[in-house]
Design a protein around this motif. Structure first.
Motif, PDB file in Angstrom:
ATOM      1  N   THR A  19       0.860  -1.189   0.000  1.00 43.81           N
ATOM      2  CA  THR A  19       0.000   0.000   0.000  1.00 43.81           C
ATOM      3  C   THR A  19       0.890   1.229   0.000  1.00 43.81           C
ATOM      4  O   THR A  19       1.935   1.252   0.651  1.00 43.81           O
ATOM      5  CB  THR A  19      -0.928   0.024   1.229  1.00 43.81           C
ATOM      6  OG1 THR A  19      -0.140  -0.067   2.423  1.00 43.81           O
ATOM      7  CG2 THR A  19      -1.905  -1.128   1.200  1.00 43.81           C
ATOM      8  N   TYR A  20       0.476   2.264  -0.741  1.00 46.68           N
ATOM      9  CA  TYR A  20       1.357   3.421  -0.879  1.00 46.68           C
ATOM     10  C   TYR A  20       0.689   4.762  -0.588  1.00 46.68           C
ATOM     11  O   TYR A  20       1.329   5.795  -0.653  1.00 46.68           O
ATOM     12  CB  TYR A  20       1.983   3.444  -2.283  1.00 46.68           C
ATOM     13  CG  TYR A  20       1.004   3.611  -3.421  1.00 46.68           C
ATOM     14  CD1 TYR A  20       0.626   4.872  -3.856  1.00 46.68           C
ATOM     15  CD2 TYR A  20       0.468   2.516  -4.067  1.00 46.68           C
ATOM     16  CE1 TYR A  20      -0.272   5.033  -4.899  1.00 46.68           C
ATOM     17  CE2 TYR A  20      -0.416   2.659  -5.110  1.00 46.68           C
ATOM     18  CZ  TYR A  20      -0.784   3.923  -5.531  1.00 46.68           C
ATOM     19  OH  TYR A  20      -1.672   4.070  -6.560  1.00 46.68           O
ATOM     20  N   GLU A  21      -0.601   4.771  -0.266  1.00 46.49           N
ATOM     21  CA  GLU A  21      -1.252   6.035   0.086  1.00 46.49           C
ATOM     22  C   GLU A  21      -1.946   5.971   1.436  1.00 46.49           C
ATOM     23  O   GLU A  21      -2.001   6.946   2.153  1.00 46.49           O
ATOM     24  CB  GLU A  21      -2.263   6.440  -1.000  1.00 46.49           C
ATOM     25  CG  GLU A  21      -1.612   7.090  -2.210  1.00 46.49           C
ATOM     26  CD  GLU A  21      -2.626   7.787  -3.110  1.00 46.49           C
ATOM     27  OE1 GLU A  21      -3.829   7.689  -2.841  1.00 46.49           O
ATOM     28  OE2 GLU A  21      -2.207   8.431  -4.081  1.00 46.49           O
ATOM     29  N   ASN A  22      -2.514   4.799   1.744  1.00 41.01           N
ATOM     30  CA  ASN A  22      -3.259   4.655   2.986  1.00 41.01           C
ATOM     31  C   ASN A  22      -3.010   3.248   3.520  1.00 41.01           C
ATOM     32  O   ASN A  22      -3.174   2.271   2.804  1.00 41.01           O
ATOM     33  CB  ASN A  22      -4.759   4.874   2.717  1.00 41.01           C
ATOM     34  CG  ASN A  22      -5.564   4.959   3.994  1.00 41.01           C
ATOM     35  OD1 ASN A  22      -5.298   4.251   4.956  1.00 41.01           O
ATOM     36  ND2 ASN A  22      -6.565   5.819   4.006  1.00 41.01           N
ATOM     37  N   ASP A  23      -2.592   3.144   4.785  1.00 40.44           N
ATOM     38  CA  ASP A  23      -2.253   1.846   5.386  1.00 40.44           C
ATOM     39  C   ASP A  23      -3.471   1.066   5.856  1.00 40.44           C
ATOM     40  O   ASP A  23      -3.362  -0.113   6.182  1.00 40.44           O
ATOM     41  CB  ASP A  23      -1.319   2.044   6.583  1.00 40.44           C
ATOM     42  CG  ASP A  23       0.045   2.558   6.151  1.00 40.44           C
ATOM     43  OD1 ASP A  23       0.369   2.449   4.956  1.00 40.44           O
ATOM     44  OD2 ASP A  23       0.771   3.090   7.010  1.00 40.44           O
ATOM     45  N   VAL A  41       6.897  11.379   1.855  1.00 42.25           N
ATOM     46  CA  VAL A  41       6.333  12.711   2.050  1.00 42.25           C
ATOM     47  C   VAL A  41       5.240  12.954   1.013  1.00 42.25           C
ATOM     48  O   VAL A  41       5.451  12.760  -0.187  1.00 42.25           O
ATOM     49  CB  VAL A  41       7.432  13.791   1.925  1.00 42.25           C
ATOM     50  CG1 VAL A  41       6.825  15.181   2.061  1.00 42.25           C
ATOM     51  CG2 VAL A  41       8.513  13.558   2.967  1.00 42.25           C
ATOM     52  N   ILE A  42       4.060  13.345   1.468  1.00 41.74           N
ATOM     53  CA  ILE A  42       2.957  13.664   0.562  1.00 41.74           C
ATOM     54  C   ILE A  42       3.123  15.095   0.075  1.00 41.74           C
ATOM     55  O   ILE A  42       3.124  16.039   0.864  1.00 41.74           O
ATOM     56  CB  ILE A  42       1.594  13.506   1.256  1.00 41.74           C
ATOM     57  CG1 ILE A  42       1.400  12.049   1.712  1.00 41.74           C
ATOM     58  CG2 ILE A  42       0.470  13.916   0.322  1.00 41.74           C
ATOM     59  CD1 ILE A  42       1.343  11.046   0.581  1.00 41.74           C
ATOM     60  N   SER A  43       3.288  15.244  -1.219  1.00 42.80           N
ATOM     61  CA  SER A  43       3.461  16.569  -1.806  1.00 42.80           C
ATOM     62  C   SER A  43       2.138  17.069  -2.366  1.00 42.80           C
ATOM     63  O   SER A  43       1.339  16.298  -2.887  1.00 42.80           O
ATOM     64  CB  SER A  43       4.510  16.515  -2.926  1.00 42.80           C
ATOM     65  OG  SER A  43       4.547  17.737  -3.628  1.00 42.80           O
ATOM     66  N   GLY A  47       2.313  15.925  -9.749  1.00 44.46           N
ATOM     67  CA  GLY A  47       3.385  15.228 -10.445  1.00 44.46           C
ATOM     68  C   GLY A  47       4.462  14.736  -9.511  1.00 44.46           C
ATOM     69  O   GLY A  47       4.957  13.608  -9.634  1.00 44.46           O
ATOM     70  N   ILE A  48       4.844  15.579  -8.548  1.00 43.10           N
ATOM     71  CA  ILE A  48       5.884  15.189  -7.589  1.00 43.10           C
ATOM     72  C   ILE A  48       5.401  14.025  -6.731  1.00 43.10           C
ATOM     73  O   ILE A  48       6.150  13.091  -6.444  1.00 43.10           O
ATOM     74  CB  ILE A  48       6.268  16.393  -6.704  1.00 43.10           C
ATOM     75  CG1 ILE A  48       6.943  17.478  -7.557  1.00 43.10           C
ATOM     76  CG2 ILE A  48       7.169  15.961  -5.563  1.00 43.10           C
ATOM     77  CD1 ILE A  48       7.251  18.743  -6.814  1.00 43.10           C
ATOM     78  N   ARG A  49       4.124  14.058  -6.339  1.00 47.30           N
ATOM     79  CA  ARG A  49       3.577  12.975  -5.524  1.00 47.30           C
ATOM     80  C   ARG A  49       3.646  11.637  -6.264  1.00 47.30           C
ATOM     81  O   ARG A  49       4.029  10.620  -5.704  1.00 47.30           O
ATOM     82  CB  ARG A  49       2.129  13.286  -5.132  1.00 47.30           C
ATOM     83  CG  ARG A  49       1.539  12.285  -4.142  1.00 47.30           C
ATOM     84  CD  ARG A  49       0.235  12.755  -3.542  1.00 47.30           C
ATOM     85  NE  ARG A  49      -0.891  12.629  -4.463  1.00 47.30           N
ATOM     86  CZ  ARG A  49      -1.491  13.650  -5.033  1.00 47.30           C
ATOM     87  NH1 ARG A  49      -1.086  14.888  -4.808  1.00 47.30           N
ATOM     88  NH2 ARG A  49      -2.527  13.464  -5.836  1.00 47.30           N
ATOM     89  N   ARG A  50       3.293  11.649  -7.543  1.00 48.49           N
ATOM     90  CA  ARG A  50       3.337  10.412  -8.320  1.00 48.49           C
ATOM     91  C   ARG A  50       4.771   9.912  -8.501  1.00 48.49           C
ATOM     92  O   ARG A  50       5.035   8.707  -8.434  1.00 48.49           O
ATOM     93  CB  ARG A  50       2.677  10.629  -9.685  1.00 48.49           C
ATOM     94  CG  ARG A  50       1.175  10.844  -9.637  1.00 48.49           C
ATOM     95  CD  ARG A  50       0.448   9.675  -9.015  1.00 48.49           C
ATOM     96  NE  ARG A  50      -0.997   9.861  -9.012  1.00 48.49           N
ATOM     97  CZ  ARG A  50      -1.857   9.160  -8.290  1.00 48.49           C
ATOM     98  NH1 ARG A  50      -1.404   8.220  -7.470  1.00 48.49           N
ATOM     99  NH2 ARG A  50      -3.150   9.379  -8.366  1.00 48.49           N
TER     100      ARG A  50
END
Length: 348
Positions: A19-23, A41-43, A47-50
Motif C-alpha cells: 500500500t502506498y497512500e493509505n495503510d 512525504v505527501i506533496s 506530479g511530484i507525488r506520483r
C-alpha cells in the motif's frame, strides 16, 4: 484484491500486499500476508507525488523481489509498470473500471504505459475490446466472484417497503441524483415506501441538498456504511444501481446473490449485461434516463409475484461466480504469464 491475496496464500504462495497512500485495510486479509507499507512525504504537487510513489514502489519491489506483480486500478497499474521497468519481473494489471471514460492526453499516456505490461485481466469482454489487438492477445477475462458468505432470507418473511442502493456517494459515476429524480416520480403514489442509500463519500452534502430539493426528506434516507449489508437489505422490495459506468460492481453481485429483485442501468462498458438477463433475474434500463428507471421501479413495486420470481432467478449467480471457479482462472492465468516470461527473479 483481498480475495486474490487470501486465496493465493491458501494455495501456498508467499504474498506481499503493498500500500502506498493509505495503510488502512478495510477487507479481511489473512494472517501470513506481508503488508508492505510505503511511507513517503505527501506533496501537494500532483506530479511530484506520483514520482515519489513510483520511486517508493520501485524500492519496495527491489526489497521483496517477487516472482510476479499483480496490480488493480488505473493509477496503481501505471505506477507498478513504471516502477518495475528493467527489473525483469512480469507485471499483470487488472482493469477494474470503465476504460471508455478515459479521454484526452491521459488516454494516450495510459495506453503507452499499459503496453509495457506482461498480462491483462479484464472483468468483461466489452472492457477488453477497448484496447488494441496486442493487449487483447495477451489478456483474459475474469469476473468478480461472490465473495460474501452465502445467506438466504426466509421467503415467508414479507418484504419491507424499501428500495435500496449500495454505492459510494459520488454523483459523477454512481448517479444518486438520477435515482432520487426517478424515485420522486413515483414517491407520492407510494408514500410508505422509502429509498435507503447505503454508503459514504464526498458528495454526501450535495445529495442531501437534492433530497431537500425534491422534498423527499421523509422518504429518502442516507444510511451510511452498513457493517452487515445482508441484514440491512435482505428484505428490501428491490435493489437499484444507477451508475453511468462501472466494472462489475460487487454491490450488484451481492444483491443478486441475496435473491433481491434488481434494477441496473446498462452502464458502460456493459458489465451489467454479464450479470442481468433482462426481465429474467432483473431489469436493465438506459443510463441517464430517470423515466425508464422510474418505470422499472414502479413495475417491480406493482408486481410482487414477478419480482419474487426475479429474485429466485438471481440466486443462480452464486453458481456462475463461484469463488473456486474464479480463483482457478486466476491461478491458470498467473502460471501462464510466469511460464511465458521466464525472467530471472529471486523467490520471496
Amino acid at each position: 484484491m483481498a480475495f486474490l491475496a487470501n486465496n493465493l496464500l491458501i494455495a501456498g504462495h508467499d504474498v506481499n500486499l503493498i500500500t502506498y497512500e493509505n495503510d488502512q485495510i478495510m477487507q479481511k486479509v489473512l494472517f501470513g500476508i506481508h503488508h508492505f507499507k510505503i511511507h513517503h512525504v505527501i506533496s501537494s504537487a500532483y506530479g511530484i507525488r506520483r514520482l515519489l510513489q513510483i520511486s517508493s514502489m520501485r524500492k519496495a519491489i527491489k526489497t521483496i523481489k517477487p516472482d510476479i506483480i499483480i496490480s488493480f486500478l488505473t493509477y496503481p497499474n501505471m505506477i507498478s509498470i513504471i516502477a518495475s521497468l528493467g527489473l525483469q519481473i512480469p507485471v499483470i494489471i487488472s482493469e477494474r473500471g470503465d476504460p471508455y471514460s478515459t479521454k484526452g492526453w491521459f488516454y494516450s499516456f495510459k495506453d503507452l504505459i499499459y503496453r509495457l505490461a506482461d498480462g491483462y485481466v479484464f472483468q468483461s469482454e466489452e472492457a477488453m475490446k477497448f484496447y488494441n489487438s496486442k493487449i487483447q492477445n495477451k489478456a483474459t477475462v475474469i469476473p468478480n466472484p461472490v465473495t460474501i458468505k452465502i445467506l438466504t432470507r426466509d421467503v415467508k418473511t414479507p418484504r419491507d417497503n424499501i428500495i435500496v442502493n449500495v454505492a459510494r456517494l459520488e454523483l459523477k459515476q454512481k448517479r444518486q441524483d438520477l435515482l432520487i429524480k426517478a424515485f420522486s416520480m413515483i414517491a407520492s403514489k407510494y408514500p410508505t415506501t422509502k429509498l435507503i442509500m447505503f454508503g459514504d463519500g464526498e458528495d454526501e452534502q450535495t445529495i442531501n441538498k437534492i433530497i431537500l430539493q425534491y422534498r423527499l426528506e421523509n422518504q429518502v434516507i442516507l444510511a451510511g456504511v452498513s457493517m452487515n449489508i445482508f441484514e440491512s437489505i435482505k428484505n428490501a422490495r428491490l435493489f437499484v444501481l444507477s451508475s453511468d459506468y462501472e466494472g462489475i460492481p460487487n454491490a450488484l453481485i451481492e444483491a443478486l446473490s441475496f435473491g433481491l429483485p434488481c434494477i441496473s442501468t446498462d452502464y458502460s462498458p456493459g458489465g451489467a449485461k454479464n450479470l442481468i438477463n433482462n426481465n429474467k433475474n432483473g431489469i436493465l434500463v438506459k443510463i441517464d434516463s430517470a423515466e425508464e428507471l422510474s418505470a422499472a421501479m414502479e413495475y417491480i413495486l406493482c408486481n410482487p409475484m414477478i419480482a419474487e420470481c426475479m429474485g429466485q432467478n438471481a440466486l443462480k449467480i452464486i453458481d456462475n461466480l463461484d469463488p473456486e471457479i474464479i480463483m482457478e482462472k486466476w491461478q491458470e492465468y498467473i502460471n501462464f504469464i510466469i511460464q511465458k516470461n521466464p525472467k530471472t527473479v529471486t523467490k520471496c
